[in-house]
Design an enzyme around this catalytic site. Structure first.
Site, short mmCIF file in Angstrom:
data_model
loop_
_atom_site.label_atom_id
_atom_site.label_comp_id
_atom_site.label_asym_id
_atom_site.label_seq_id
_atom_site.Cartn_x
_atom_site.Cartn_y
_atom_site.Cartn_z
N ASP A 144 85.68 -9.53 -46.71
CA ASP A 144 84.59 -10.12 -45.94
C ASP A 144 83.27 -9.61 -46.53
O ASP A 144 83.07 -9.69 -47.74
CB ASP A 144 84.76 -9.79 -44.45
N HIS A 189 91.78 -15.02 -41.84
CA HIS A 189 90.71 -14.21 -42.42
C HIS A 189 91.09 -12.74 -42.57
O HIS A 189 90.66 -12.07 -43.51
CB HIS A 189 89.47 -14.33 -41.55
#
Length: 318
Positions: free
Chosen positions: A102, A296
């Site tokens: 991320d 994610h």
């Protein structure tokens, strides 16, 4: 019961970062993103140590047990990458490998670019390297009348008020809604620009299999220390980061590099097709691995295939 870890308070670049430091050998620094802390990498530490690496996993600035500077500008890319290089120095390493997920991925990519003589190899999870044009992620005119989280996060105090109001609920919704367990396309369901961040996302009746109640308790404890202000300030430097690094406009990452993502990761649907354009920015891209049925939080959702892929890369560059 959570496994006990060896924490060190390491001074770097004028701040102190609480860092898990374990193992001996070549140094691998693991960088989390938003809204996480060192704990995101809980499934990777022991396998890397067992493979002969020293592993350092900081709470990045603004997070958890690390320093949380007040100024928005304190979270720009020059400071974030200097934190990483200084962390390696504090542990006695001139050369190191950096891996990020991320927001940690852009920090990892830029550490490789800005410290080419020190970074031996680099890997990113979820977010490919890209040179974001100013305003692409931060200006409302690029999204018409539709909500975009990067715009919503820009004004200090707005997102903090929403997310800090009920930290447990906020984290529970965020972790589920961009995981592989959420309905596809949930993140991109159109809502008006006047909406709030959590509107339209799902508060799951039960936690997904990869996030236990004990895991969530630990995350909540970390965010109760400082709230969301520091973590959100990273987003408020997106355009500033470009302004501060004009020398990187056409630069390529020269070190051996690797990329891992979940097939259901929302970033794969971002405008710009970053995944397929990575090759033009990286001279020695050793692989791009897509993990099936993962969203994610790929290293938490599917730790075994992530560890296998990551260790294969790491062993090839030392």
């Amino acid at each position: 019961m959570l496994k006990q870890r060896n924490f060190q308070m390491l001074k770097t670049n004028g701040i102190t970062l609480r860092t898990v430091v374990e193992g001996h050998g070549p140094l691998v620094i693991l960088l989390h993103g938003w809204p996480q802390c060192w704990y995101l990498w809980r499934h990777q530490i022991d396998p890397l140590v067992a493979a002969g690496f020293q592993v350092a996993v900081p709470d990045q600035r603004g997070y958890g047990g690390s320093d949380q500077p007040a100024a928005v500008e304190a979270y720009n890319m020059l400071e974030l990458t200097a934190d990483v290089a200084g962390l390696a120095s504090a542990l006695g390493h001139q050369r190191f490998i950096v891996v990020g997920h991320d927001w940690g991925a852009p920090v990892a990519w830029h550490t490789a670019l800005l410290y080419p003589d020190r970074v031996q190899a680099v890997a990113g999870l979820s977010v490919p390297y890209a040179r974001w044009k100013p305003g692409v992620m931060t200006r409302q005119e690029n999204f018409g009348d539709n909500f975009w989280y990067g715009v919503y996060f820009q004004k200090p105090g707005v997102a903090e008020a929403e997310l800090d109001a009920d930290i447990r609920k906020s984290l529970r919704i965020i972790y589920f809604s961009i995981s592989g367990d959420a309905p596809e396309g949930l993140w991109f369901v159109k809502k008006p620009k006047s909406a709030k961040f959590l509107e339209g996302l799902i508060d799951p009746p039960t936690l997904p299999r990869w996030l236990t109640a004990e895991d969530l308790d630990y995350y909540v404890e970390q965010y109760q220390k400082g709230g969301f202000r520091g973590p959100l300030n990273w987003y408020r430097n997106i355009d500033r980061n470009n302004d501060l690094t004009p020398q990187l406009e056409h630069a390529k990452i020269q070190q051996p590099a690797f990329f891992i993502t979940g097939k259901k990761d929302l970033v794969m649907s971002f405008p710009g097709d970053w995944f397929n354009q990575m090759d033009q920015w990286i001279s020695d891209l050793r692989g791009k691995v897509i993990i099936d049925d993962a969203g994610h939080w790929v290293q938490a959702e599917k730790p075994e295939p992530v560890n296998e892929a990551l260790l294969g890369f790491l062993k090839s560059v030392v």
